[in-house]
Design an enzyme around this catalytic site. Sequence first.
Site, PDB file in Angstrom:
ATOM      1  CG  HIS A  70      -2.113  -0.842   1.139  1.00 55.07           C
ATOM      2  ND1 HIS A  70      -2.091  -2.171   1.475  1.00 55.07           N
ATOM      3  CD2 HIS A  70      -3.382  -0.575   0.713  1.00 55.07           C
ATOM      4  CE1 HIS A  70      -3.292  -2.692   1.274  1.00 55.07           C
ATOM      5  NE2 HIS A  70      -4.088  -1.756   0.813  1.00 55.07           N
ATOM      6  CE  LYS A 113      -3.712  -0.459   4.844  1.00 53.74           C
ATOM      7  NZ  LYS A 113      -5.022   0.048   5.246  1.00 53.74           N
TER       8      LYS A 113
HETATM    9  N1  LIG Z   1     -12.594  -0.559   3.122  1.00 54.51           N
HETATM   10  C1  LIG Z   1     -12.011  -0.127   2.007  1.00 54.51           C
HETATM   11  O1  LIG Z   1     -12.383  -0.504   0.879  1.00 54.51           O
HETATM   12  C2  LIG Z   1     -10.869   0.850   2.128  1.00 54.51           C
HETATM   13  C3  LIG Z   1     -10.234   1.352   0.974  1.00 54.51           C
HETATM   14  C4  LIG Z   1      -9.241   2.320   1.144  1.00 54.51           C
HETATM   15  C5  LIG Z   1      -8.899   2.753   2.428  1.00 54.51           C
HETATM   16  N2  LIG Z   1      -9.506   2.209   3.511  1.00 54.51           N
HETATM   17  C6  LIG Z   1      -9.231   2.650   4.886  1.00 54.51           C
HETATM   18  O2  LIG Z   1      -9.917   3.873   5.084  1.00 54.51           O
HETATM   19  C7  LIG Z   1      -9.219   4.690   6.039  1.00 54.51           C
HETATM   20  C8  LIG Z   1      -8.966   6.075   5.468  1.00 54.51           C
HETATM   21  O3  LIG Z   1      -8.122   5.959   4.314  1.00 54.51           O
HETATM   22  P1  LIG Z   1      -7.617   7.255   3.516  1.00 54.51           P
HETATM   23  O4  LIG Z   1      -6.698   6.744   2.479  1.00 54.51           O
HETATM   24  O5  LIG Z   1      -8.761   8.133   3.144  1.00 54.51           O
HETATM   25  O6  LIG Z   1      -6.780   7.974   4.700  1.00 54.51           O
HETATM   26  P2  LIG Z   1      -6.335   9.509   4.785  1.00 54.51           P
HETATM   27  O7  LIG Z   1      -6.104  10.071   3.432  1.00 54.51           O
HETATM   28  O8  LIG Z   1      -5.272   9.541   5.826  1.00 54.51           O
HETATM   29  O9  LIG Z   1      -7.647  10.241   5.357  1.00 54.51           O
HETATM   30  C9  LIG Z   1      -8.118  10.047   6.664  1.00 54.51           C
HETATM   31  C10 LIG Z   1      -9.073  11.195   6.987  1.00 54.51           C
HETATM   32  O10 LIG Z   1      -9.670  10.961   8.266  1.00 54.51           O
HETATM   33  C11 LIG Z   1      -9.586  12.151   9.016  1.00 54.51           C
HETATM   34  N3  LIG Z   1      -9.589  11.853  10.434  1.00 54.51           N
HETATM   35  C12 LIG Z   1      -8.564  11.405  11.219  1.00 54.51           C
HETATM   36  N4  LIG Z   1      -9.002  11.253  12.489  1.00 54.51           N
HETATM   37  C13 LIG Z   1     -10.310  11.608  12.485  1.00 54.51           C
HETATM   38  C14 LIG Z   1     -11.302  11.685  13.482  1.00 54.51           C
HETATM   39  N5  LIG Z   1     -11.020  11.416  14.756  1.00 54.51           N
HETATM   40  N6  LIG Z   1     -12.566  12.057  13.123  1.00 54.51           N
HETATM   41  C15 LIG Z   1     -12.863  12.393  11.852  1.00 54.51           C
HETATM   42  N7  LIG Z   1     -11.940  12.364  10.864  1.00 54.51           N
HETATM   43  C16 LIG Z   1     -10.691  11.991  11.185  1.00 54.51           C
HETATM   44  C17 LIG Z   1      -8.315  12.825   8.551  1.00 54.51           C
HETATM   45  O11 LIG Z   1      -8.395  14.199   8.887  1.00 54.51           O
HETATM   46  P3  LIG Z   1      -7.065  15.137   8.856  1.00 54.51           P
HETATM   47  O12 LIG Z   1      -6.665  15.219   7.419  1.00 54.51           O
HETATM   48  O13 LIG Z   1      -7.557  16.406   9.433  1.00 54.51           O
HETATM   49  O14 LIG Z   1      -6.052  14.396   9.700  1.00 54.51           O
HETATM   50  C18 LIG Z   1      -8.406  12.563   7.048  1.00 54.51           C
HETATM   51  O15 LIG Z   1      -9.266  13.509   6.446  1.00 54.51           O
HETATM   52  C19 LIG Z   1      -7.961   3.884   6.405  1.00 54.51           C
HETATM   53  O16 LIG Z   1      -8.224   3.122   7.560  1.00 54.51           O
HETATM   54  C20 LIG Z   1      -7.783   2.943   5.213  1.00 54.51           C
HETATM   55  O17 LIG Z   1      -7.093   1.753   5.553  1.00 54.51           O
HETATM   56  C21 LIG Z   1     -10.479   1.275   3.374  1.00 54.51           C
END
Ligand SMILES: NC(=O)c1ccc[n+]([C@@H]2O[C@H](COP(=O)([O-])OP(=O)(O)OC[C@H]3O[C@@H](n4cnc5c(N)ncnc54)[C@H](OP(=O)(O)O)[C@@H]3O)[C@@H](O)[C@H]2O)c1
Length: 244
Positions: free
Chosen positions: A134, A138
């Site tokens: 990844h 991540k």
């Molecule tokens: N299930 C699936 O198909 C799938 C696919 C892809 C990713 N994922 C998972 O989804 C999650 C997010 O991935 P991503 O790539 O979008 O990550 P990312 O780009 O790091 O985005 C995470 C977001 O969550 C926000 N955040 C952090 N703590 C928070 C809180 N306490 N309350 C509300 N928002 C908060 C962050 O805000 P700030 O920017 O202000 O820090 C950021 O906007 C990860 O766990 C990843 O493994 C799952």
Amino acid sequence: MKIALIGYGTMGKAIEKVSLERGHKIVAVIDEKKSASWKTELKKADVAIEFTAPEAAEENIMACFDAGIPVVTGTTGWYQRFEEVKDACESAKGGLFYATNFSIGVNLFFQLNRILARIMATHPQYDGRIHEEHHNRKKDAPSGTAITLAESIIAEHPAYIRWGTPEHKLEGDLEISSLREGDIPGTHVIFYRSEVDEISIKHTAYSRQGFAEGAVVAAEFLASKRKGVYNMSDLINITQPHGL
Ligand SMILES: NC(=O)c1ccc[n+]([C@@H]2O[C@H](COP(=O)([O-])OP(=O)(O)OC[C@H]3O[C@@H](n4cnc5c(N)ncnc54)[C@H](OP(=O)(O)O)[C@@H]3O)[C@@H](O)[C@H]2O)c1
């Protein structure tokens, strides 16, 4: 459908784009710097979609139950607390849709992995292992998808009782190795290696589009149900080949 986005990172933005394309409205965007009124804002939505961080998921999901809003969560790395969250959903008569991976292709791959593990269970000369890659932002490793793959192999194959990493591997562990590099959307490979050959199956995501589409389709499904705990097997019908 009115959607509250919880988490506005890479996935939150991809989900916003797909939601608008499918005719939905984003009525709230909640990220880490939450306003004092974020729990009230949730109530404007028909459904919330939560893609944040392992340490944040539980609180966000519980807040949706309190607000009476069904929630789709894609966040990985928090599933050790899943039973608590599921119980809370049931006592609040809430709605929860969870998936470690929302892509249709990965869910087909989950099925293929289970069938392959069932076949390999009677061929102990092959050692199984999982490798996942990844992007370097991540936060959790191994990925939630790799853990889901490992759980199926452990359920089907008598040689494995739990999963472990290359650094902490005990007898009976199925190894999961992880690489964090560049902007890789997500690659998972299952290997079975003997002294003379190797069998492998691989899923490669080319972009985050498949995850985002799956999450929005799951939100449409959950908004129509409102209550209950669901996952991808409730959403897609994967036919089991005869005799497997
Ligand atoms: N299930 C699936 O198909 C799938 C696919 C892809 C990713 N994922 C998972 O989804 C999650 C997010 O991935 P991503 O790539 O979008 O990550 P990312 O780009 O790091 O985005 C995470 C977001 O969550 C926000 N955040 C952090 N703590 C928070 C809180 N306490 N309350 C509300 N928002 C908060 C962050 O805000 P700030 O920017 O202000 O820090 C950021 O906007 C990860 O766990 C990843 O493994 C799952």
